[in-house]
Motif scaffolding. Sequence first.
Motif, PDB file in Angstrom:
ATOM      1  N   ASP A  17      15.347  43.492 -30.795  1.00 49.86           N
ATOM      2  CA  ASP A  17      16.338  42.885 -31.582  1.00 49.86           C
ATOM      3  C   ASP A  17      16.690  41.570 -30.542  1.00 49.86           C
ATOM      4  OD1 ASP A  17      16.828  44.987 -32.879  1.00 49.86           O
ATOM      5  OD2 ASP A  17      18.816  45.568 -31.919  1.00 49.86           O
TER       6      ASP A  17
ATOM      7  N   ASP B  40      16.208  41.521 -43.771  1.00 51.83           N
ATOM      8  CA  ASP B  40      17.005  41.961 -42.853  1.00 51.83           C
ATOM      9  C   ASP B  40      16.314  42.365 -41.702  1.00 51.83           C
ATOM     10  OD1 ASP B  40      18.638  41.987 -45.024  1.00 51.83           O
ATOM     11  OD2 ASP B  40      18.541  44.277 -45.540  1.00 51.83           O
TER      12      ASP B  40
ATOM     13  N   HIS C 104      16.292  38.981 -39.588  1.00 50.23           N
ATOM     14  CA  HIS C 104      17.571  38.880 -39.572  1.00 50.23           C
ATOM     15  C   HIS C 104      17.873  39.530 -37.803  1.00 50.23           C
ATOM     16  CE1 HIS C 104      22.027  38.865 -39.131  1.00 50.23           C
ATOM     17  NE2 HIS C 104      22.235  37.993 -40.155  1.00 50.23           N
ATOM     18  N   ARG C 105      17.602  40.709 -37.855  1.00 56.65           N
ATOM     19  CA  ARG C 105      17.577  41.639 -36.538  1.00 56.65           C
ATOM     20  C   ARG C 105      16.852  41.134 -35.610  1.00 56.65           C
ATOM     21  NH1 ARG C 105      14.268  45.070 -34.072  1.00 56.65           N
ATOM     22  NH2 ARG C 105      12.613  45.113 -35.519  1.00 56.65           N
TER      23      ARG C 105
ATOM     24  N   PRO D 225      22.995  41.998 -43.526  1.00 57.53           N
ATOM     25  CA  PRO D 225      22.801  40.752 -42.558  1.00 57.53           C
ATOM     26  C   PRO D 225      23.318  39.515 -43.586  1.00 57.53           C
ATOM     27  CG  PRO D 225      21.137  42.440 -42.180  1.00 57.53           C
ATOM     28  CD  PRO D 225      21.741  42.991 -43.166  1.00 57.53           C
TER      29      PRO D 225
ATOM     30  N   TRP E  33      23.042  35.215 -44.171  1.00 60.92           N
ATOM     31  CA  TRP E  33      22.328  34.124 -43.835  1.00 60.92           C
ATOM     32  C   TRP E  33      23.111  32.660 -44.080  1.00 60.92           C
ATOM     33  CZ3 TRP E  33      17.730  34.546 -41.439  1.00 60.92           C
ATOM     34  CH2 TRP E  33      17.191  35.818 -41.342  1.00 60.92           C
TER      35      TRP E  33
ATOM     36  N   PRO F 144      20.453  33.124 -38.906  1.00 66.43           N
ATOM     37  CA  PRO F 144      21.336  34.341 -39.429  1.00 66.43           C
ATOM     38  C   PRO F 144      22.900  34.103 -39.028  1.00 66.43           C
ATOM     39  CG  PRO F 144      20.179  34.542 -37.168  1.00 66.43           C
ATOM     40  CD  PRO F 144      19.402  33.378 -37.956  1.00 66.43           C
TER      41      PRO F 144
END
Length: 241
Positions: free
Chosen positions: A129, A152, A155-156, A203, A205, A223
């Motif tokens: 992460d 996703d 994004h993490r 998530p 954006w 993000p």
Amino acid sequence: MVALAQHPPSADRLRAIDEFLDGAWADLARHDERLRGLAVEVRFDGGVAHLTGEVAEPGQLRLARDVVGRLAGVFGVWSRVRVGGRDPVVVDLGCGRTKQYPGNLGLDIFPAPGVDAVADLSRSLPLADDSVDVVFAVHILEHLIDFLPLVDEIHRVLRPGGVLHVMSPWWRHVNAVADPTHVRLLDVQTVKGICGQRPPGTPRWYPLHVGCDGASIFADLTPLADGDPEPTPAHLARFFD
């Protein structure tokens, strides 16, 4: 709203666009006091701005990206810039033998020269992460039946302020259907859907830049964290219907 070309620019026109953009950026760098002293080099290739160099803090990189992205004829703003003396962690998804910049971390489902880690992009990415500054997804999303889980995952792994660079064939160009391994067709409006209202907990954006050259779509996304404001209608109108 940006008008989409029906046909991609010719090689001669792209060279002329790049020449225009070189001059426009040089003029901005001379006259915009905010840009003076920034050790950021900008190279244009087919209407894509490539940023390299070093800045002291993230806001300076964001400023340079934003100013470059406002130039007419820029389809995307790609970067590999040192911030605060630290090299960025840049990941190339599905890189094969070709990385966007030397030194990027290459992930692909098949081992090959230049692939640093073998990974199935339809599953979890083997990355921690908040560990990556830039992710390139160049000619990747169109190969996945459902690419939202990968988006996703990106994004993490992106740090706050990190950027996802997307490039995929535009649905109206023959390249979108000529490759039988393409299972999805994409448009600029697809990016609007990625950045739009999704179920709670999904998530989110923010579109930094979105463009189409008549053959490919480009999207630079960062993000959004919980509590961050949504992009304004005026900002979205730059890119989407």
